[in-house]
Scaffold this active site. Sequence first.
Site, PDB file in Angstrom:
ATOM      1  N   SER A   1       3.562   3.647   0.607  1.00  0.00           N
ATOM      2  CA  SER A   1       2.730   2.565   1.260  1.00  0.00           C
ATOM      3  C   SER A   1       1.581   3.088   2.201  1.00  0.00           C
ATOM      4  O   SER A   1       0.738   3.882   1.912  1.00  0.00           O
ATOM      5  CB  SER A   1       3.509   1.315   1.719  1.00  0.00           C
ATOM      6  OG  SER A   1       2.946   0.384   1.861  1.00  0.00           O
TER       7      SER A   1
ATOM      8  N   ASP B   1       5.839  -4.004  -8.841  1.00  0.00           N
ATOM      9  CA  ASP B   1       5.118  -3.867  -7.561  1.00  0.00           C
ATOM     10  C   ASP B   1       4.206  -4.892  -7.047  1.00  0.00           C
ATOM     11  O   ASP B   1       3.729  -5.561  -7.938  1.00  0.00           O
ATOM     12  CB  ASP B   1       4.652  -2.429  -7.581  1.00  0.00           C
ATOM     13  CG  ASP B   1       4.505  -1.586  -6.254  1.00  0.00           C
ATOM     14  OD1 ASP B   1       4.354  -2.133  -5.182  1.00  0.00           O
ATOM     15  OD2 ASP B   1       4.734  -0.461  -6.340  1.00  0.00           O
TER      16      ASP B   1
ATOM     17  N   HIS C   1       8.141  -2.634  -4.722  1.00  0.00           N
ATOM     18  CA  HIS C   1       7.126  -1.966  -3.771  1.00  0.00           C
ATOM     19  C   HIS C   1       8.047  -0.583  -3.118  1.00  0.00           C
ATOM     20  O   HIS C   1       7.620   0.049  -3.019  1.00  0.00           O
ATOM     21  CB  HIS C   1       6.550  -2.731  -2.458  1.00  0.00           C
ATOM     22  CG  HIS C   1       5.787  -2.082  -1.711  1.00  0.00           C
ATOM     23  ND1 HIS C   1       4.660  -1.323  -1.973  1.00  0.00           N
ATOM     24  CD2 HIS C   1       5.872  -2.056  -0.358  1.00  0.00           C
ATOM     25  CE1 HIS C   1       4.086  -0.810  -1.028  1.00  0.00           C
ATOM     26  NE2 HIS C   1       4.802  -1.394   0.074  1.00  0.00           N
TER      27      HIS C   1
END
Length: 441
Positions: free
Chosen positions: A208, A387, A419
């Site tokens: 991320s 995601d 995610h």
Amino acid sequence: MTRNAPATTLPADILPPAADIPSRFLESAKQWWAAGDKQGAISEERLLRRLPFFRSQKPTGPLSDSELSEIGPVVAYSSRVELSNPKHYINTVSMISTSLIQSQSTPSSTTSPALSTPAVMLHGYGAGLGFYFRNFLPMAEWASKHNTSVYALDWLGMGRSSRPPFHVKASKKDIPARVAEAESFFVDSLEDWRQKMHLEKMTLIGHSLGAYFSVVYALKYPQRVERLILLSPAGVPRGPDNTVPASEMDPPSTTSNDDRAELASNTKVEEVEANQRIAKAKESRSRRILTYLWEEGFSPFQVVRTMSVWGPWLVGKYSSRRFSGLTSEETRDMHDYILNITMAKGSGEYCISHILAPGAHARMPLVDRIAALHKDIPVTFAYGDQDWMDPEGGTESVERLRQAGHGQGKMYIVNNAGHHLYLDNPRVVNDLLVRELERKI
């Protein structure tokens, strides 16, 4: 409530179990009262002790035969690495081949040198190195096989690293200056850490926002990066104005029998984007308020700290939903860990509104910058099939790299994952990590 205290020394073999996720006021109040640096160290060590070779302290000098027999081919330990500023330190977990420790401790040793570049695992926004607890064992096994090291660290201002004040001096309207200041806080501290650890080059594995910073670091310090592995990277695509993607609250909602990481195709990317549109349609209009708070620099973690005794209850609502795929013990351990790093003094979390616009789209998207990466740095993108990060940014980035003469870009879709794909489907992601680490350059 939490101070930047020296590293906490824990009992050698006694570690209290994590409390249940609170459902009542008194339970929440007790956890709020106990939160702090000591409890944070305990919560982190609970996760790390899942490694049979973890030790609370760094080995000093060469290991004896009895120690080697007890530990095995890899040793893991936790430490705080002081940076150039004596008030700043990076919380670090090191997983090192014991034969490498022996050769470093004994200059005259004939033990073979490291066979692969060390890997460094970097967490996402507001998280910590403990989020990777399901990935450490196969990574350590890779380190043993290649006589090298794997490190996981907390970004400066996050996790259990020091929490210095975070300020950006640039004007709100000067987007490039704002972004550069915010990025430098993280990537320059990573470079400082690398120097203190005496690492020549690193393979960066980022998730991320940690993946975003990994690319920025590679652009600024290309000679220090061997390869990039980007797990659901933030800040890659350009985003339309006033677009808000679905929030990362729920675990993967469906399960496919095709449990693997597959090279991304246009059809697969379109399937992920269709799921995102369905989820976004369910979002509340109240997110307009959140957009305003975002632009004003309000951190989502402030909500938890502002709620004081109700904070653990609120964190528990997230932990019990998002990590329902873990065992009950793992969920309790993750809840206690998340609670303690969330309750710590706000610092690096305030970067978010400078780097990302409302809707989590980068103010300076990586897709417009990634072609400048050094051509010798392989780049791997990986997204979960459920995601909320748009995989189209990865697809376009790989194409941008190809057009720039950089032919070592790849992209994968991991089935049965959201995610936090490394937690949702650790077996497939761990296989992917090792395969990419061993990919010939």
